[in-house]
Design an enzyme around this catalytic site. Structure first.
Site, PDB file in Angstrom:
ATOM      1  N   ARG A   1       6.703 -10.052  15.735  1.00  0.00           N
ATOM      2  CA  ARG A   1       6.725  -9.228  15.847  1.00  0.00           C
ATOM      3  C   ARG A   1       6.146  -7.736  15.749  1.00  0.00           C
ATOM      4  O   ARG A   1       4.537  -7.690  15.856  1.00  0.00           O
ATOM      5  CB  ARG A   1       7.246  -8.329  13.978  1.00  0.00           C
TER       6      ARG A   1
ATOM      7  N   ASP B   1       0.916   5.124   2.299  1.00  0.00           N
ATOM      8  CA  ASP B   1       0.331   5.911   2.959  1.00  0.00           C
ATOM      9  C   ASP B   1       0.548   7.282   3.235  1.00  0.00           C
ATOM     10  O   ASP B   1       0.582   8.045   1.677  1.00  0.00           O
ATOM     11  CB  ASP B   1       1.949   5.814   4.392  1.00  0.00           C
TER      12      ASP B   1
ATOM     13  N   HIS C   1       0.959  -0.923  -0.100  1.00  0.00           N
ATOM     14  CA  HIS C   1      -0.120   0.333  -0.569  1.00  0.00           C
ATOM     15  C   HIS C   1       1.226   0.832  -0.348  1.00  0.00           C
ATOM     16  O   HIS C   1       2.182   1.479   0.338  1.00  0.00           O
ATOM     17  CB  HIS C   1      -0.881   0.178   1.533  1.00  0.00           C
TER      18      HIS C   1
ATOM     19  N   HIS D   1       5.196  -0.417   0.005  1.00  0.00           N
ATOM     20  CA  HIS D   1       5.285  -0.830   0.691  1.00  0.00           C
ATOM     21  C   HIS D   1       4.419  -2.163   1.649  1.00  0.00           C
ATOM     22  O   HIS D   1       2.852  -1.499   1.607  1.00  0.00           O
ATOM     23  CB  HIS D   1       5.970   0.158   2.022  1.00  0.00           C
TER      24      HIS D   1
HETATM   25  O1  LIG Z   1       4.867  -4.218   8.905  1.00  0.00           O
HETATM   26  C1  LIG Z   1       5.928  -2.527   8.413  1.00  0.00           C
HETATM   27  O2  LIG Z   1       7.062  -3.369   8.161  1.00  0.00           O
HETATM   28  C2  LIG Z   1       5.640  -2.207   7.436  1.00  0.00           C
HETATM   29  C3  LIG Z   1       3.722  -1.459   8.226  1.00  0.00           C
HETATM   30  C4  LIG Z   1       2.981  -0.021   7.219  1.00  0.00           C
HETATM   31  O3  LIG Z   1       3.786  -0.387   6.227  1.00  0.00           O
HETATM   32  C5  LIG Z   1       2.190   0.184   8.018  1.00  0.00           C
HETATM   33  O4  LIG Z   1       1.796   0.329   8.934  1.00  0.00           O
HETATM   34  O5  LIG Z   1       1.538   1.120   7.199  1.00  0.00           O
HETATM   35 FE   LIG Z   2       2.587   1.907   5.601  1.00  0.00          FE
END
Ligand SMILES: O=C(O)CCC(=O)C(=O)O
Ligand SMILES: [Fe+2]
Length: 239
Positions: free
Chosen positions: A213, A157, A155, A203
């Site tokens: 994690r 941001d 996606h 990403h």
């Molecule tokens: O899990 C990740 O490293 C990315 C998280 C992410 O892209 C988000 O929370 O917008």
């Molecule tokens: Fe993100």
């Protein structure tokens, strides 16, 4: 494909994360070693820097990060994890607005003394002085291989720059990391390292196959720059 379009709310939420005092940097930002990917190019094909920047060392102590996870798990044990804070690409998360000790550390220490200097040094070609940066959303994400969310689909941001702070050790899980479509790579970040990227790059959260994690994710804009998502548009449109 852009996951965050609720920009008007950012004007309000940025107040939550505004430092009350602007502490000086913990380290000289120029001395923070980092690895970078995805060269930026302007329309003349000139590269001014890179769109992904990963600190090569931890920028926070284990003690600070363990306190974040502890407060988050404590809160989640009574109110549960949220899975609906982000409309199109929801994470399993708790907002820092609900974690008073973490919020105080984040807004008054982590941002002004560590992350903002790291960002302005990494993105000096587009981002000005740290005092113009504002976090508009910040949350702790949990991926859990056996019981919960294991991945986040690619996606974009809706902020200018996004970053995450790895809150636990790489040995606590297999797989994972932040996936970048443009380089077909998941960057697995060791505990305490900061991974920043232009928010508009495609990403996601790479699937974990075992363990848990935790990351702290935040979205950053420039105070007074209204057209957030397209700030890096020339850089990210094909990536
Ligand atoms: O899990 C990740 O490293 C990315 C998280 C992410 O892209 C988000 O929370 O917008
Ligand atoms: Fe993100």
């Amino acid at each position: 494909m852009i996951s965050e379009r609720v920009i008007p709310q950012y004007m309000e939420t940025m107040k939550t994360f505004e430092p009350r005092v602007w502490k000086g940097p913990r380290f000289a930002a120029r001395n923070i070693a980092r690895t970078t990917w995805v060269p930026s190019c302007d329309l003349d094909g000139v590269n001014f820097g890179h769109l992904v920047s990963h600190s090569a060392k931890p920028l926070f102590d284990d003690r600070e990060l363990d306190a974040v996870v502890d407060e988050c798990e404590e809160r989640a044990s009574t109110t549960g994890w949220s899975t609906s804070r982000h409309l199109n690409y929801p994470t399993t998360d708790v907002s820092l607005a609900d974690l008073p000790r973490t919020l105080d550390w984040f807004r008054n220490d982590a941002l002004p003394s560590v992350v903002y200097p790291f960002l302005t040094d990494s993105y000096g070609f587009v981002l000005p002085d740290p005092r113009h940066l504002r976090v508009v959303d910040a949350f702790v994400v949990k991926y859990n291989a056996t019981n919960g969310q294991t991945r986040l689909e690619p996606h974009r941001d809706g902020s200018i720059v996004s970053f995450n702070i790895a809150l636990n050790d790489l040995r606590d899980y297999e797989g994972g990391g932040t996936w970048f479509e443009g380089i077909q790579t998941a960057i697995r970040s060791p505990k305490g390292h900061v991974l920043a990227h232009a928010s508009g790059l495609l990403h996601g959260g790479h699937p974990i196959t075992s363990g848990v994690r935790y990351i702290l994710v935040a979205f950053v804009i420039l105070r007074s720059y209204p057209n957030f998502a397209t700030r890096f548009y020339d850089h990210v449109r094909d990536r």
